[in-house]
Motif scaffolding. Sequence first.
Motif, PDB file in Angstrom:
ATOM      1  N   THR A  53      56.978 -14.557  33.067  1.00  0.00           N
ATOM      2  CA  THR A  53      55.703 -13.824  33.087  1.00  0.00           C
ATOM      3  C   THR A  53      55.441 -13.016  31.830  1.00  0.00           C
ATOM      4  O   THR A  53      54.300 -12.652  31.560  1.00  0.00           O
ATOM      5  N   LEU A  97      48.446  -9.431  33.451  1.00  0.00           N
ATOM      6  CA  LEU A  97      49.278  -9.745  34.612  1.00  0.00           C
ATOM      7  C   LEU A  97      50.133  -8.530  34.970  1.00  0.00           C
ATOM      8  O   LEU A  97      50.954  -8.081  34.165  1.00  0.00           O
ATOM      9  N   VAL A 152      51.779 -17.297  37.128  1.00  0.00           N
ATOM     10  CA  VAL A 152      51.320 -16.148  37.906  1.00  0.00           C
ATOM     11  C   VAL A 152      52.052 -16.155  39.246  1.00  0.00           C
ATOM     12  O   VAL A 152      51.810 -17.035  40.079  1.00  0.00           O
ATOM     13  N   HIS A 161      45.871 -12.372  38.135  1.00  0.00           N
ATOM     14  CA  HIS A 161      45.762 -12.149  36.687  1.00  0.00           C
ATOM     15  C   HIS A 161      44.326 -11.754  36.343  1.00  0.00           C
ATOM     16  O   HIS A 161      43.377 -12.273  36.922  1.00  0.00           O
TER      17      HIS A 161
END
Length: 385
Positions: free
Chosen positions: A106, A133, A282, A288
Amino acid sequence: MDNIPLVHASLGKQELAAVAEVFASGWPSGQGPQGKALEAQLKQRYGAGDAVAVSNCGAALHLAMLAFRVKPGDEVIVADYTFPAPAHAVRYVGATPVFADVRTDTGTVDPQAVADLVGPRTVGIIAVDTVGLPADYTELQAIADRHGLFLVEDAACAVGATYQGREAGALAEVACLSFHGRKGATSGEGGALIVTDPAIGADARQRSSFGIGSIYDQAQVIGLPIPRFTEIGYNFKLSDIAAAILRVQIDRIGELLERRRAVAAQYAELFADEELLAVPHVPLDRTHAWQSYLVTLDPTVDRAGVATDLRAQGIGCLHGTWASHLQPAFEARQKCPVSADLFQRNLGIPMHAELTENQVERVVAAVRTALRANSAHTRVLGGAA
């Protein structure tokens, strides 16, 4: 062909009408009627104890460090893979930023890396919602609680994102927002401090106007109140012109974010079989905000060559964001290998609410061609043939 910019602000007639109202009011400066209304709007949206509109997110981060009384000799753990505003804010107050590495999937700060860095001088943590994110706030808050640390959410890129059903900007006791021109809601420049404790909001609001508070409020008092400068403050006020624009933009977050999500979904679909890059991951417990769309290039790809090819066709691109610990300004002792790798291999491609399906298709086709032209693997295969 028309150029396809990396970013584009979605500003229109509603925002212009709001600015015209400010011109007619005679109060374009900061902390006036529009600024107050914006703060009330943000406070309600985030269910916060207070919201303070300021000139930019960097100012919000600086005010947060001041509110927590961070001082020289203190250490604050900061997420490494990000625009290094958090580290700047720590240095503004004479403290030391300690850089924590990030997750490989991520790019958000790794809670285990944070836990490993807590020491006797650690006073707080600044997590970052990386390019939109959210980070792992359940784990991060547990670390903060266990060691008696403050936790700040740098939600600069994440307006509209969510984590475990909660909105980014409301994931820690203090959150800092940005309304820069490439964000999901923008006034060109601007920021806000969202806090659970009204006392922190009051402290930040006072400091953001040279330590004397709102001149607009003082002008409403009968007589001649003369402010006293009892402490050093800063000129971090957000103009009422920008506040008026943001009042419109905040109401449009859902609409604008939906467009960005559609672009992200189209990119993911069109790049699904591309072996020379990976699209953003995600996790299922969060959403996001898609401030940016970063693809991670295969190690065999020359990123600079890809960027050169894209820009030659009028397609905007960027390196992604920074491995902060590598920046000379900080003279960091930490090593963050995951962040350093992402810093070398990530590439930002066009992402904004005004992109059309045809433009996305054109970007994807150009990226695919550039990948093959700049991959050592495909060049070797071509030579062998």
